[in-house]
Scaffold this motif. Sequence first.
Motif, PDB file in Angstrom:
ATOM      1  N   SER B   3     -21.299 149.336   2.049  1.00  0.00           N
ATOM      2  CA  SER B   3     -20.152 150.255   2.070  1.00  0.00           C
ATOM      3  C   SER B   3     -19.312 150.008   3.322  1.00  0.00           C
ATOM      4  N   ILE B   4     -19.985 149.751   4.422  1.00  0.00           N
ATOM      5  CA  ILE B   4     -19.288 149.490   5.689  1.00  0.00           C
ATOM      6  C   ILE B   4     -18.539 148.160   5.588  1.00  0.00           C
ATOM      7  N   TYR B   6     -17.554 146.687   2.859  1.00  0.00           N
ATOM      8  CA  TYR B   6     -16.468 146.880   1.899  1.00  0.00           C
ATOM      9  C   TYR B   6     -15.278 147.569   2.584  1.00  0.00           C
ATOM     10  N   MET B   7     -15.583 148.562   3.425  1.00  0.00           N
ATOM     11  CA  MET B   7     -14.514 149.302   4.103  1.00  0.00           C
ATOM     12  C   MET B   7     -13.753 148.377   5.070  1.00  0.00           C
ATOM     13  N   ILE B  10     -11.329 146.546   2.964  1.00  0.00           N
ATOM     14  CA  ILE B  10     -10.220 147.428   2.566  1.00  0.00           C
ATOM     15  C   ILE B  10      -9.248 147.572   3.744  1.00  0.00           C
ATOM     16  N   GLU B  11      -9.817 147.690   4.935  1.00  0.00           N
ATOM     17  CA  GLU B  11      -8.982 147.822   6.138  1.00  0.00           C
ATOM     18  C   GLU B  11      -8.098 146.589   6.322  1.00  0.00           C
ATOM     19  N   ARG B  14      -5.427 146.789   3.537  1.00  0.00           N
ATOM     20  CA  ARG B  14      -4.454 147.878   3.648  1.00  0.00           C
ATOM     21  C   ARG B  14      -3.630 147.789   4.921  1.00  0.00           C
ATOM     22  N   LYS B  15      -4.214 147.242   5.965  1.00  0.00           N
ATOM     23  CA  LYS B  15      -3.457 147.129   7.219  1.00  0.00           C
ATOM     24  C   LYS B  15      -2.554 145.901   7.209  1.00  0.00           C
ATOM     25  N   LEU B  95     -13.241 157.471  14.828  1.00  0.00           N
ATOM     26  CA  LEU B  95     -13.677 157.100  13.482  1.00  0.00           C
ATOM     27  C   LEU B  95     -15.207 157.076  13.368  1.00  0.00           C
TER      28      LEU B  95
END
Lengths: 315, 287
Positions: B3-4, B6-7, B10-11, B14-15, B95
């Motif tokens: 999950s980490i 994957y995040m 995504i970062e 998205r960034k 965060l």
Amino acid sequence: MTAVIETRGLTKEFRGGRGVRNIDLKIEQGQVFGFLGPNGAGKSTFVKMLVGLLHPTSGEAYVLGLPAGALEVRKRIGYLPELFRYQEWLSAEEVLRFHARLCKLDGVYARERIRQVIGDVGLSGREQERVRNYSKGMQQRLGLACALLPEPEVLFLDEPASALDPGGRYEVRELLTRLCAQGMTVFLNTHLLEDVESICSDVALLMDGTILAQGSVEDILHPEPVWDFTVGGWSKSAMADLESAAEFETTLTVRKLEPSGAAVLEVKLTNAEQVAWLNVQLVQRGISVYAIEERKNRLESWFLHLTESRSGDSK
Amino acid sequence: MMSIAYMTWIEILRKRVLLVTTVLTMAFLGLYMYAVHAMASSLAVAPPGAVDLLNHFIHGALFLAIGLYTANFTVAYLNIFSAAGTISAEIESGLLLAILPRPISRWKVYLGKFIGYGAWGLLYGAVMFWSVVLIVHMNVDFPMDATTLVKGFLMFELIPLVLVSLSMIASLYLPTLGAGVAVTLLFGLGLIGGFIQRVNLTSSAQAALDNVGLITSLIMPANPLYYRMVYELMGGSNFSLSGGQTNNMLGPFCGGSVPSNAFVVYSIVYICAALLWGAYQFTRKDI
């Protein structure tokens, strides 16, 4: 009652000298515990040790009977940090989904919980928006939603309402009261004494890293019922006359007296019958009673009294 | 843990890191292709006999080395600055305050981040490597076989893993900018170490310089891994570069001495040790 949170001599020392020292605390199940203190007192340091973010220098801390910070404990707690931020490139729902995965909530249940907590904190209809577009208050609501997501047994809230407007604060108070009625234990770190007064059962006051005082909110706010009688036509002779007529132990003090006879009397009375009796006695002696009011202590005055006297001592 | 990871991805998406990187990489590869094509054309129009087989090989090697040398820099900086803030910036922003009290071991969070950034580094490294190889292959008649290419590729892919693991350690102790600068300077130190080893001096002075080069290689193995990659691509053990014409022609794009297999093993151990150390320190860290 079982202690849900218990610390014994819990100490955290930082290089700069700040931190907390020898904190002994016992919080029972279902309590809403208010942890108060001026800025820099060490409140957040203490909470961070309880949730496993900081390692204590010495002492012991147990949450739900297990060492604070243990993986098993973290499954059963929720935490809203004071200075937090969520991934601003995600939507609120994505943030919650990410936290659901971290909490190992399964798919169907996770979806249901996400929907539920979004509703609980008043973010329904806004959950698809990116967090970067959220106001500070909305981010705080999202933080609360994240903390509530795994249905925690113990909820640690570090300044949960500092960015909320009065309406938002009221909603949070209502939510916490409801959760507490369901058996959740809440540890509330806050500056908002009004919130503490209305929802907390017990409080502790931390200053310079040590506990200055602790006790139940009821004992602090109502240590001894005191009534103020605003009267007219008061005379010195009335005082001795009334004290001798009293069939119960009481203390009567004149707080304010004007040459016209207008006065404010401070009387310690234990119940409403005694108040009524005194009212009759005053009227029978030709003294006009304009107002009778029970004096309410405020947590704020308790807080200020203790912190100022401590500051005075240290000087 | 995933999950980490994957995040992290995504970062990156998205960034707009991926978008910016893709656009600039396309620009770099376009320019490189144009330059290689132009140089290859000038070689092709040279009078017959002027370009012998060895020269052709050397020019092909030079094009390849220049491309990969530059790619090495872009891969290095991308990985350093992607991972340099992974811990410190997330502590500063708050965060991690929300993530770490969740029921996930800290080492898994650390490893998850490594997987995320490492995979990103590997992907970008792969794109750069194969693009450069393809451009050279399309424009120059440079001999390439699958074995040397795969060996070279594997060496090249170790570089982002070294840099990500080191950047993450730096991020434990330093703020984002400090961590980025520190690892960049270490990367620079590795380059200087490599250059020093190429200097030919008297035997006693040479031994001292070799030692300096060795120490810098042990501290920052990225540059020696690049030299080993070049060595593999030039034909590996079948074609000695040391002191030869190719070696001189390739200049700074080729190492003075070829890092051994033991050094490659050392680099893998280095990555694992950096990861273990980082995860251990992260577990002990006060947030």
